[in-house]
Design a protein around this motif. Structure first.
Motif, PDB file in Angstrom:
ATOM      1  N   ILE A   4     -81.438 -78.763 -73.406  1.00 23.18           N
ATOM      2  CA  ILE A   4     -82.072 -77.482 -73.684  1.00 23.18           C
ATOM      3  C   ILE A   4     -81.051 -76.421 -73.291  1.00 23.18           C
ATOM      4  O   ILE A   4     -80.234 -76.621 -72.392  1.00 23.18           O
ATOM      5  CB  ILE A   4     -83.420 -77.271 -72.947  1.00 23.18           C
ATOM      6  CG1 ILE A   4     -83.251 -77.338 -71.431  1.00 23.18           C
ATOM      7  CG2 ILE A   4     -84.464 -78.253 -73.436  1.00 23.18           C
ATOM      8  CD1 ILE A   4     -84.497 -76.921 -70.668  1.00 23.18           C
ATOM      9  N   LEU A   5     -81.093 -75.309 -74.000  1.00 19.21           N
ATOM     10  CA  LEU A   5     -80.185 -74.198 -73.727  1.00 19.21           C
ATOM     11  C   LEU A   5     -80.985 -72.957 -73.348  1.00 19.21           C
ATOM     12  O   LEU A   5     -82.049 -72.692 -73.920  1.00 19.21           O
ATOM     13  CB  LEU A   5     -79.334 -73.868 -74.952  1.00 19.21           C
ATOM     14  CG  LEU A   5     -78.366 -74.929 -75.460  1.00 19.21           C
ATOM     15  CD1 LEU A   5     -77.639 -74.416 -76.692  1.00 19.21           C
ATOM     16  CD2 LEU A   5     -77.376 -75.329 -74.381  1.00 19.21           C
ATOM     17  N   SER A   6     -80.451 -72.195 -72.416  1.00 18.98           N
ATOM     18  CA  SER A   6     -81.005 -70.881 -72.101  1.00 18.98           C
ATOM     19  C   SER A   6     -80.583 -69.924 -73.214  1.00 18.98           C
ATOM     20  O   SER A   6     -79.787 -70.276 -74.092  1.00 18.98           O
ATOM     21  CB  SER A   6     -80.456 -70.399 -70.755  1.00 18.98           C
ATOM     22  OG  SER A   6     -79.056 -70.181 -70.855  1.00 18.98           O
ATOM     23  N   GLU A   7     -81.085 -68.701 -73.154  1.00 15.85           N
ATOM     24  CA  GLU A   7     -80.653 -67.706 -74.142  1.00 15.85           C
ATOM     25  C   GLU A   7     -79.140 -67.505 -74.058  1.00 15.85           C
ATOM     26  O   GLU A   7     -78.469 -67.398 -75.086  1.00 15.85           O
ATOM     27  CB  GLU A   7     -81.377 -66.376 -73.903  1.00 15.85           C
ATOM     28  CG  GLU A   7     -82.845 -66.437 -74.274  1.00 15.85           C
ATOM     29  CD  GLU A   7     -83.563 -65.135 -74.009  1.00 15.85           C
ATOM     30  OE1 GLU A   7     -83.700 -64.345 -74.971  1.00 15.85           O
ATOM     31  OE2 GLU A   7     -83.976 -64.913 -72.861  1.00 15.85           O
ATOM     32  N   ARG A   8     -78.618 -67.492 -72.847  1.00 17.87           N
ATOM     33  CA  ARG A   8     -77.172 -67.348 -72.640  1.00 17.87           C
ATOM     34  C   ARG A   8     -76.421 -68.548 -73.223  1.00 17.87           C
ATOM     35  O   ARG A   8     -75.399 -68.394 -73.886  1.00 17.87           O
ATOM     36  CB  ARG A   8     -76.910 -67.201 -71.145  1.00 17.87           C
ATOM     37  CG  ARG A   8     -75.472 -67.125 -70.760  1.00 17.87           C
ATOM     38  CD  ARG A   8     -75.358 -67.041 -69.246  1.00 17.87           C
ATOM     39  NE  ARG A   8     -74.288 -67.897 -68.796  1.00 17.87           N
ATOM     40  CZ  ARG A   8     -73.466 -67.598 -67.817  1.00 17.87           C
ATOM     41  NH1 ARG A   8     -73.615 -66.475 -67.152  1.00 17.87           N
ATOM     42  NH2 ARG A   8     -72.514 -68.424 -67.476  1.00 17.87           N
ATOM     43  N   GLY A   9     -76.943 -69.754 -72.996  1.00 19.11           N
ATOM     44  CA  GLY A   9     -76.323 -70.957 -73.542  1.00 19.11           C
ATOM     45  C   GLY A   9     -76.366 -70.977 -75.057  1.00 19.11           C
ATOM     46  O   GLY A   9     -75.404 -71.394 -75.719  1.00 19.11           O
TER      47      GLY A   9
END
Length: 119
Positions: free
Chosen positions: A104-109
């Motif tokens: 899963i990715l954060s918004e930053r990722g």
């Protein structure tokens, strides 16, 4: 790390994705890489390869989380839309030393991944 949980399916236009809570902090949004691949019309293996070859750009716990490594049961991982066969396959690849996971990715990722995809 905050407890991960899967919320409702969110619909935005023709796209749909799981609402993921926790992981990156209070009120921080996250997306499955599998769903990012679908949104961008790419194969998941292609997106995972981009992540693998640029892994040093992603900060664990801030940009990216491998949900296989956070103590979730297979039942919980299935709530993210993965079959038992897919979970076993990812675990087998990891056991062989491959840099892979169910990410899963954060918004930053996600922003970092978009930059990599445009390069």
């Amino acid at each position: 790390m905050n407890q991960l949980s899967v919320g409702n399916i969110v619909h935005v236009g023709d796209m749909k994705f799981h609402e993921i809570e926790g992981g990156f902090g209070k009120d921080k949004k996250a997306m499955l890489v599998k769903e990012i691949a679908e949104i961008h019309g790419r194969e998941l293996k292609h997106i995972n390869e981009l992540i693998k070859s640029n892994r040093k750009r992603f900060v664990d716990g801030k940009d990216i989380i491998d949900i296989l490594g956070v103590g979730l049961s297979d039942t919980k991982i299935k709530e993210f839309g993965f079959s038992q066969q897919a979970i076993n396959s990812y675990r087998g690849l990891k056991a062989k030393g491959n840099t892979t996971g169910i990410y899963i990715l954060s918004e930053r990722g996600y922003a970092k991944l978009l930059k990599i995809m445009d390069d």
